[in-house]
Design an enzyme around this catalytic site. Structure first.
Site, mmCIF file in Angstrom:
data_model
loop_
_atom_site.group_PDB
_atom_site.id
_atom_site.type_symbol
_atom_site.label_atom_id
_atom_site.label_comp_id
_atom_site.label_asym_id
_atom_site.label_seq_id
_atom_site.Cartn_x
_atom_site.Cartn_y
_atom_site.Cartn_z
ATOM 1 C CB ALA A 93 -1.109 0.105 1.191
ATOM 2 C CE LYS A 94 5.457 4.720 -0.537
ATOM 3 N NZ LYS A 94 6.614 4.083 0.250
#
Length: 428
Positions: free
Chosen positions: A117-118
């Site tokens: 994720a980011k």
């Protein structure tokens, strides 16, 4: 080895964005994957979930300002999402998509039980007061609250974010939950459940992997010449560790300029000067050089620890290093990758080289959940083992298949992700 006879025309553009770069990397690795996993490969080219949020805050002068924020969960097959949050004026959705995808691969390469994720906000944080920055962080945390959680998605610091921002983020989430939840983020202050050793973790991982690569190439670290591009947390920590091991850090570059000393720079003095003046220029024992001259420095090791797309087909021919270690995410374009390969320059890919940060983030998360904390020596020893084991596995795959370290790392990471996806199946 992989064919490098000709650079495809679609790669011969420095305008290739981070997401396109990632898709090219998946394209390259597909022929080497276990055939039983090929029906699932398209999973890697589609983020599982992307969220765009408006982040309105009241500025100190009373004006309501709006900023665009993102959180992308690329793949959750192996565990909760894990990835940093960056505050930068050039953040885009496609950049965050690529960064989340690289996190998926990176977590799998070092075999920590996370997906990728980011997140990010398109903002120049240097133009905000500390009070405005706190309001921005808390509003963003509230807006992406529907996605995050210690067993769902665990953010961390990235470019222009730090321990204080993680503390505000954790507090906002905890207030909304009605209980203190330290494990919702990593990279927090130690006094709030942060981990010892986290500050230097990414740079330490770069150093460990480079030492292993140098050993295979017969390069002694003591006396080796090193150049560092990017002098933030990652580049500075790596530079310090190389210097402490007897290497000569002869050139450093960041957004303020480039400096050089053929006999070796005093890394700690350069850091002190940078903190006091805001610039590398005039650092003790240094002379200024141009950006082009930086890339042409004759060194054994080049650490690329700044931003994406820094090594391109324009400057790759000038690089005079035996090893390029990617401390940043996506610093080398696909076209530059082929040029470096043709010139027999070993590239340690980002999904391996800079995985030390997420590894110690994993340690922090485990410590928060168990409410039992380790010493810094224990953390560094655990990090050292995980990074050396990961490097050995990638090196072995590269040698046995006759492929690049980047391709080998992607084979290892992709197969672990795809096997999890296959075993879990589809529902409904």
């Amino acid at each position: 080895m992989e064919n490098t006879a000709k650079i495809p025309s679609y790669l011969s553009r420095d305008s290739l964005g981070p997401w396109e770069t990632y898709l090219v990397q998946i394209d390259r690795v597909e022929p080497y994957l276990d055939k039983a996993l090929l029906p699932w490969v398209e999973t890697l080219t589609r983020p599982k979930r992307s969220l765009i949020v408006d982040v309105p805050i009241r500025l100190d002068n009373g004006v309501i300002a709006h900023y665009e924020g993102y959180r992308v969960q690329h793949n959750l097959s192996r565990g909760p999402g894990k990835g940093g949050i960056r505050f930068h004026p050039e953040v885009t959705l496609t950049e965050v998509m690529a960064l989340s995808a690289w996190m998926t691969i990176k977590n799998a390469v070092v075999n920590v039980p996370y997906g990728g994720a980011k997140g990010g906000i398109r903002v120049d944080p240097k133009k905000l007061t500390i009070e405005e920055l706190e309001r921005l962080t808390r509003r963003y945390a509230s807006e992406i609250n529907i996605l995050i959680g210690p067993d769902k998605d665990i953010p961390a610091p990235d470019i222009n974010t730090n321990e204080q921002i993680m503390a505000w983020f954790m507090d906002t989430y905890s207030v909304n939950q009605g209980k203190t939840t330290t494990g919702v983020v990593t990279g927090k202050p130690v006094s709030l459940g942060g981990s010892l050793g986290r500050h230097d973790a990414t740079g330490r991982g770069v150093f460990i992997c480079t030492v292993e690569a140098a050993r295979h190439l017969g390069i002694a670290i003591a006396g080796a010449k090193v150049s560092i591009q990017g002098f933030g947390n990652v580049g500075e920590a790596a530079a310090r560790l190389f210097a402490d091991a007897g290497a000569k850090v002869v050139a450093i570059q960041d957004e303020t300029g480039s400096i050089h000393n053929g006999r070796g720079l005093d890394v700690r003095q350069v850091r002190k000067h940078r903190l006091e003046t805001g610039s590398l220029a005039g650092a003790p024992g240094s002379e200024p050089i141009s950006g082009d001259d930086f890339w042409g420095c004759e060194v054994d090791i080049l650490v690329a620890a700044a931003m994406e797309n820094q090594i391109t087909e324009k400057n790759a021919p000038a690089i005079r290093a035996k090893i390029v270690a990617e401390g940043a995410n996506g610093p080398t374009t696909p076209a530059a990758d082929l040029i470096l390969q043709e010139r027999n320059i070993l590239v340690i890919p980002d999904v391996l080289a800079n995985a030390g940060g997420v590894t110690v983030s994993y340690f922090e998360w485990v410590q928060d959940i168990s409410a039992f904390f380790w010493s810094e020596d224990e953390i560094n020893a655990r990090l050292d083992k995980i990074m050396r084991d990961a490097f050995a596995a990638v090196w072995e795959a590269a040698q046995s298949k006759g492929i690049l370290l980047r391709t080998a790392a992607f084979v290892l990471g992709c197969e672990r992700v795809l096997m999890a996806r296959k075993l879990r199946g589809l529902y409904p």
